[in-house]
Design an enzyme around this catalytic site. Structure first.
Site, PDB file in Angstrom:
ATOM      1  N   HIS A  69     -31.843  -9.586   3.221  1.00 38.48           N
ATOM      2  CA  HIS A  69     -32.949  -9.617   3.749  1.00 38.48           C
ATOM      3  C   HIS A  69     -33.114 -10.134   5.317  1.00 38.48           C
ATOM      4  O   HIS A  69     -33.675  -9.483   5.952  1.00 38.48           O
ATOM      5  CB  HIS A  69     -33.953 -10.457   2.829  1.00 38.48           C
ATOM      6  CG  HIS A  69     -34.392  -9.724   1.772  1.00 38.48           C
ATOM      7  ND1 HIS A  69     -35.330  -8.537   1.889  1.00 38.48           N
ATOM      8  CD2 HIS A  69     -34.431  -9.918   0.316  1.00 38.48           C
ATOM      9  CE1 HIS A  69     -35.796  -8.113   0.722  1.00 38.48           C
ATOM     10  NE2 HIS A  69     -35.355  -9.020  -0.293  1.00 38.48           N
TER      11      HIS A  69
ATOM     12  N   CYS B  27     -36.366  -6.686  -6.569  1.00 37.16           N
ATOM     13  CA  CYS B  27     -36.804  -7.110  -5.402  1.00 37.16           C
ATOM     14  C   CYS B  27     -38.429  -7.259  -5.139  1.00 37.16           C
ATOM     15  O   CYS B  27     -39.214  -6.508  -5.644  1.00 37.16           O
ATOM     16  CB  CYS B  27     -36.365  -6.312  -4.190  1.00 37.16           C
ATOM     17  SG  CYS B  27     -36.826  -6.922  -2.535  1.00 37.16           S
TER      18      CYS B  27
ATOM     19  N   HIS C 213     -28.350 -11.666  -1.936  1.00 37.64           N
ATOM     20  CA  HIS C 213     -29.580 -10.730  -1.813  1.00 37.64           C
ATOM     21  C   HIS C 213     -30.568 -11.181  -0.900  1.00 37.64           C
ATOM     22  O   HIS C 213     -31.001 -10.420   0.055  1.00 37.64           O
ATOM     23  CB  HIS C 213     -30.173 -10.847  -3.189  1.00 37.64           C
ATOM     24  CG  HIS C 213     -31.632  -9.920  -3.276  1.00 37.64           C
ATOM     25  ND1 HIS C 213     -31.610  -8.885  -3.940  1.00 37.64           N
ATOM     26  CD2 HIS C 213     -32.680 -10.029  -2.615  1.00 37.64           C
ATOM     27  CE1 HIS C 213     -32.840  -8.321  -3.981  1.00 37.64           C
ATOM     28  NE2 HIS C 213     -33.623  -8.916  -3.088  1.00 37.64           N
ATOM     29  N   GLU C 214     -30.542 -12.556  -0.580  1.00 33.92           N
ATOM     30  CA  GLU C 214     -31.491 -13.044   0.266  1.00 33.92           C
ATOM     31  C   GLU C 214     -31.078 -12.991   1.931  1.00 33.92           C
ATOM     32  O   GLU C 214     -31.680 -12.810   2.532  1.00 33.92           O
ATOM     33  CB  GLU C 214     -31.903 -14.711  -0.166  1.00 33.92           C
ATOM     34  CG  GLU C 214     -32.499 -14.797  -1.339  1.00 33.92           C
ATOM     35  CD  GLU C 214     -33.727 -13.943  -1.479  1.00 33.92           C
ATOM     36  OE1 GLU C 214     -34.566 -13.509  -0.692  1.00 33.92           O
ATOM     37  OE2 GLU C 214     -33.825 -13.202  -2.506  1.00 33.92           O
TER      38      GLU C 214
END
Length: 503
Positions: free
Chosen positions: A467, A421, A463-464
């Site tokens: 976020h 990350c 993953h994004e």
């Protein structure tokens, strides 16, 4: 003793400049800070005294690194004007309204020459007066940013090492006549001035229907000029050309990206031409009829730079520090653990496009300091923007744009792979993820789409989206499993593998 309140002009100039740097309209800023568009318009027009709350909110929304807060404090105390940090090297008119509406740039030609210690920029513009009145002056800006993406560092740098008129050594002319200028703003990181079409021998107005070349040159040392040069189209322009002239022994490499009002940053549509002459290497690029408000950014690095390394500030030592240096928000910032604000599409389509452009610019910067063989992604909170937007660049070069995304279905099958990350890039963590996810997301026109992502791309997308939900991958790791230092990670340069299939 005078009781007259200090002029708000430094704060107004700072606010306009940061809006321009970030590509944020008055109405978009107003929505983000909770004020009316009329309030922002009156502040910038000098009819409304800004409040401290507004200054602080605008500084946060525009990621100005404290510059707006400091300038407001100086306004309250009557102190020295604050530091201004535009995120571009340019000598463009600041706003379209600054020049006659019917002024046309027939040819905008820029050359930047580096001798190993200093940069010399020469701007030549062939301008045509299509208005009914004579033109007697032309607004230009000279601005620098040694540490793009790290405004606090740059602000400190220019506060201690301001850009001075003596070192700039500005020269200007119209046709064959040298001309003078009048300073509009004189700040530590930029100079804004009017070129005056006159000298001691006479006046040289540009009359209706006439065309003339204006040219100006200036010098900046490499400890104040970062390794990028951005051209912005502020007036209707028929042709734009740029040349970078570097010492061949530095082994330079150059690349470029274009950003428009309707599209995210993407590589130049045509290749940058490279040639050699003597001990120099020349990079040139040209485009015709560039759209208004388009931005063309050229970046470079010197692959053999022994002399430059001695004079340039040392690069950050760790991987996380490198990411911080290019503007990536690091772990510990509350922005990374809160849900991002969704866009109201299509009403906020312009805002969404601008955020996506910032994400693509961040991806270009990251690609310059690390090789992402598995692909990469970036979410808006990671660059200080509290909006629900992210991009993913797959290993095969495809760019995916995600606006207001949410996972609506996951496969039962999962696997575990190491992830990194940008917000804590010194470690890698083994993270279980579904092998397939179904994502609902939106286009800028508000249309909803449903897309299925598999294997490695599914991992990048998940993953994004995490976020945007305020979730870091460490919360996805199995209990008792801890991230490992990147020095122990052996997967750099390799793609993820799925039962014999690479992804």
């Amino acid at each position: 003793m005078s009781s007259e309140a200090p002029s708000a002009e430094p704060f107004i100039a700072e606010l306009k400049r940061w809006r321009d740097v970030r590509g944020v309209s008055q109405s978009a800023l107003a929505r983000s800070v909770g004020y009316t568009p009329s309030y922002v318009s009156k502040v910038e027009g000098g009819q409304q005294r800004p409040s401290r709350e507004f200054a602080e909110q605008a500084d946060r929304v525009l990621s100005a690194g404290g510059a707006l807060r400091r300038t407001f404090t100086e306004l309250e105390t009557g102190g020295r004007p604050g530091i201004t940090l535009p995120h571009q090297h340019t000598a463009e008119p600041q706003t379209l309204e600054s020049q006659p509406a019917s002024l046309i740039v027939v040819h905008d030609d820029a050359e930047l020459r580096y001798d190993g210690a200093t940069y010399r920029a020469t701007q030549r513009r062939r301008i045509h007066n299509a208005s009914p009145d004579p033109i007697t002056q032309y607004l230009i800006r000279i601005s620098v940013d040694r540490y793009p993406g790290n405004p606090e560092h740059s602000n400190r740098h220019y506060r201690d090492n301001p850009l001075t008129w003596d070192e700039i050594a500005l020269t200007a002319r119209i046709g064959n006549e040298p001309i003078g200028w009048r300073v509009q703003h004189d700040r530590d990181a930029f100079k804004e001035l009017w070129l005056l079409f006159e000298n001691d021998d006479g006046r040289y107005p540009l009359y209706p229907g006439e065309t003339a070349w204006i040219e100006y040159s200036y010098t900046v040392s490499d400890d104040k000029w970062g390794t990028w040069f951005q051209r912005a189209v502020r007036l209707p322009t028929e042709r734009l050309s740029v040349r970078l002239d570097f010492p061949a022994d530095l082994d330079p490499v150059v690349w470029g990206t274009e950003t428009t009002m309707t599209a995210a940053a993407f590589p130049f549509r045509t290749a940058i031409h490279q040639s050699s002459y003597g001990d120099r290497r020349l990079f040139s690029w040209t485009t015709d009829d560039p759209p208004l408000h388009a931005r063309y950014r050229l970046e470079w690095k010197f692959r053999a730079r022994p002399d430059h390394e001695e004079t340039a500030p040392a690069m950050p030592a760790s991987a996380s520090e490198k990411m911080r240096s290019i503007g990536v928000v690091q772990a510990g910032d509350p922005l990374l653990t809160q849900r991002a604000r969704p866009f109201d599409l299509p009403a906020e389509a312009e805002d969404a496009r601008r955020v996506v452009a910032e994400l693509n610019s961040a991806a270009e910067r990251a690609a310059g300091i690390h090789t992402f063989s598995k692909g990469m992604g970036c979410a808006a909170p990671q660059i200080g923007i509290d909006r629900a937007a992210a991009i993913v660049r797959t290993p095969n070069g495809e760019t995916l744009t995600l606006l207001n995304p949410r996972v609506i279905e996951e496969s039962a099958e999962t696997d575990e792979q190491y992830e990194g990350c940008w917000s804590f890039f010194d470690v890698r963590g083994m993270v279980p993820r579904p092998l397939s996810i179904t994502v609902e997301h939106q286009d800028t026109d508000g249309q909803r789409r449903i897309t299925i992502f598999d294997q490695g791309v599914a991992r990048l997308v998940a993953h994004e989206i995490d976020h945007l939900e305020g979730v870091l991958y460490t919360t996805r790791m199995r209990p008792g499993v801890e991230p490992i230092p990147v020095s122990q990670y052996r997967g750099t340069g390799r793609i993820w593998s799925y039962e014999g299939k690479a992804s």
